[in-house]
Design an enzyme around this catalytic site. Sequence first.
Site, short mmCIF file in Angstrom:
data_model
loop_
_atom_site.label_atom_id
_atom_site.label_comp_id
_atom_site.label_asym_id
_atom_site.label_seq_id
_atom_site.Cartn_x
_atom_site.Cartn_y
_atom_site.Cartn_z
N ASP A 1 0.91 -1.17 -0.06
CA ASP A 1 -0.07 -0.08 -0.06
C ASP A 1 0.98 1.15 -0.02
O ASP A 1 2.00 1.11 0.30
CB ASP A 1 -0.89 -0.10 1.52
CG ASP A 1 -2.27 0.88 1.03
OD1 ASP A 1 -3.22 0.16 1.28
OD2 ASP A 1 -1.75 2.12 0.79
N ILE A 2 0.35 2.29 -0.22
CA ILE A 2 1.06 3.69 -0.21
C ILE A 2 1.18 4.14 1.20
O ILE A 2 2.25 4.85 1.42
CB ILE A 2 0.55 4.53 -1.33
CG1 ILE A 2 1.63 5.68 -1.51
CG2 ILE A 2 -0.58 5.00 -0.88
CD1 ILE A 2 1.29 6.61 -2.74
N ASP B 1 4.13 2.84 -4.47
CA ASP B 1 3.07 3.55 -5.01
C ASP B 1 2.64 2.76 -6.22
O ASP B 1 3.47 2.14 -6.94
CB ASP B 1 3.86 4.77 -5.53
CG ASP B 1 2.81 5.79 -5.99
OD1 ASP B 1 1.94 5.40 -6.55
OD2 ASP B 1 3.06 6.97 -6.26
N LEU B 2 1.36 2.67 -6.67
CA LEU B 2 0.95 1.84 -7.66
C LEU B 2 1.44 2.54 -9.16
O LEU B 2 1.57 1.87 -10.10
CB LEU B 2 -0.62 1.98 -7.90
CG LEU B 2 -1.16 0.83 -6.74
CD1 LEU B 2 -2.82 1.09 -6.64
CD2 LEU B 2 -1.17 -0.36 -7.10
N PHE C 1 -6.84 -4.53 -4.65
CA PHE C 1 -7.73 -3.62 -3.77
C PHE C 1 -7.16 -2.03 -3.87
O PHE C 1 -7.75 -1.48 -3.01
CB PHE C 1 -7.80 -4.28 -2.51
CG PHE C 1 -9.20 -5.29 -2.47
CD1 PHE C 1 -8.74 -6.79 -3.42
CD2 PHE C 1 -10.34 -5.36 -1.97
CE1 PHE C 1 -9.57 -7.61 -3.51
CE2 PHE C 1 -11.28 -6.28 -2.20
CZ PHE C 1 -10.84 -7.42 -2.95
N GLY D 1 -5.71 1.55 -4.87
CA GLY D 1 -6.05 2.93 -5.61
C GLY D 1 -7.16 3.74 -4.90
O GLY D 1 -7.44 3.37 -3.95
N TYR E 1 -14.39 7.76 -10.62
CA TYR E 1 -14.20 6.48 -10.26
C TYR E 1 -14.79 5.33 -10.68
O TYR E 1 -14.11 4.09 -11.25
CB TYR E 1 -14.51 6.35 -8.35
CG TYR E 1 -14.58 5.25 -7.75
CD1 TYR E 1 -13.40 4.52 -7.44
CD2 TYR E 1 -15.82 4.54 -7.40
CE1 TYR E 1 -13.46 3.34 -6.80
CE2 TYR E 1 -15.82 3.71 -6.61
CZ TYR E 1 -14.81 2.92 -6.41
OH TYR E 1 -14.69 1.75 -5.82
N ARG F 1 -30.81 1.45 0.42
CA ARG F 1 -29.90 0.91 -0.92
C ARG F 1 -29.28 -0.34 -0.52
O ARG F 1 -29.08 -1.40 -1.19
CB ARG F 1 -29.23 1.91 -1.08
CG ARG F 1 -28.37 1.52 -2.46
CD ARG F 1 -27.34 2.64 -3.17
NE ARG F 1 -26.30 2.33 -3.99
CZ ARG F 1 -25.19 2.05 -3.59
NH1 ARG F 1 -24.73 2.14 -2.12
NH2 ARG F 1 -24.12 1.67 -4.23
#
Length: 280
Positions: free
Chosen positions: A36-37, A54-55, A74, A76, A142, A180
């Site tokens: 993960d970042i 970083d991705l 997962f 981003g 997104y 919802r």
Amino acid sequence: MTAPAKPVLLTGASGNLGRHLAKSLGALGWKLRLTDITPFPDPLPEGAVFVKADLNDGVALLRQAEGCGAILHFGGVSVERPFEEVLGPNLRGLYHVYEAARHEGARVVFASSNHSIGFHERPQGNQAKLDFDGDFRPDGYYGLSKAYGELMGRMYWDKHGVENVNLRIGSCFAKPIDRRMLSTWLSYADLTRLIERCVVAERSGHAVIWACSNNPATYWGEDHRARIGWAPQDSAEPFRAEVEHITADPVTERYQGGGYTAIEYSRRTPSPRDAFTLDE
Ligand code: 15L
């Protein structure tokens, strides 16, 4: 549950779902590589390693994926954000994930989202449910990045034989919090069982799955769950009395993507005199 023979790379490990998966899959004895970042905030599960990355850094991803049999992507941006914020992690990052998977012959499990189809209206009464092969109708930048991710999976399978399972995640939280979510809720336990099948299933090809629990009020129909042998076991229905009165504005309530559709919504509200319906 079966532990996979090869290590599994989990991007976005420090996010809400990443943390849950690190814990639940770690407890099953999976060999996890977490990334993960932002730093991993929990105690590391036994046998897991964490590398901050970083991705946007394709070389780092190639290194982390070395020897892995699957990449659970997962990472981003996980909510609606301006285009420039989504671009790097969700579009370029996804390319790096797929290149790493191609290099390793690994399967990608992609955390897509219901927001890739968020502008479909909610089915009323006996109206047909939305099947996996219905049109993409993203409800923001997104959701658009998730549609792009699913199409990237389509292309890498067709062109390079990289297997991928695209999970159109509904609302994965501890419990439903509004009406919802009686339709969209995914329990943490169903998510873990789904990921297990995504990784250990013999074949997946390019698959698309509605990642929600067994909710009688679901908006969604056909998908590829039989191919990987998954069936959800939980249901949002026991929470009905608690949440069914919790609703929002008319745009939010009209569409499957809920509140994301209403963010900066500037289309004229349709009236009976409109020449076009919203489907045209
Ligand atoms: C998502 O894709 C988000 O990551 C999550 O935070 C929720 O907003 C969920 O969709 C939802 O639609 O409820």
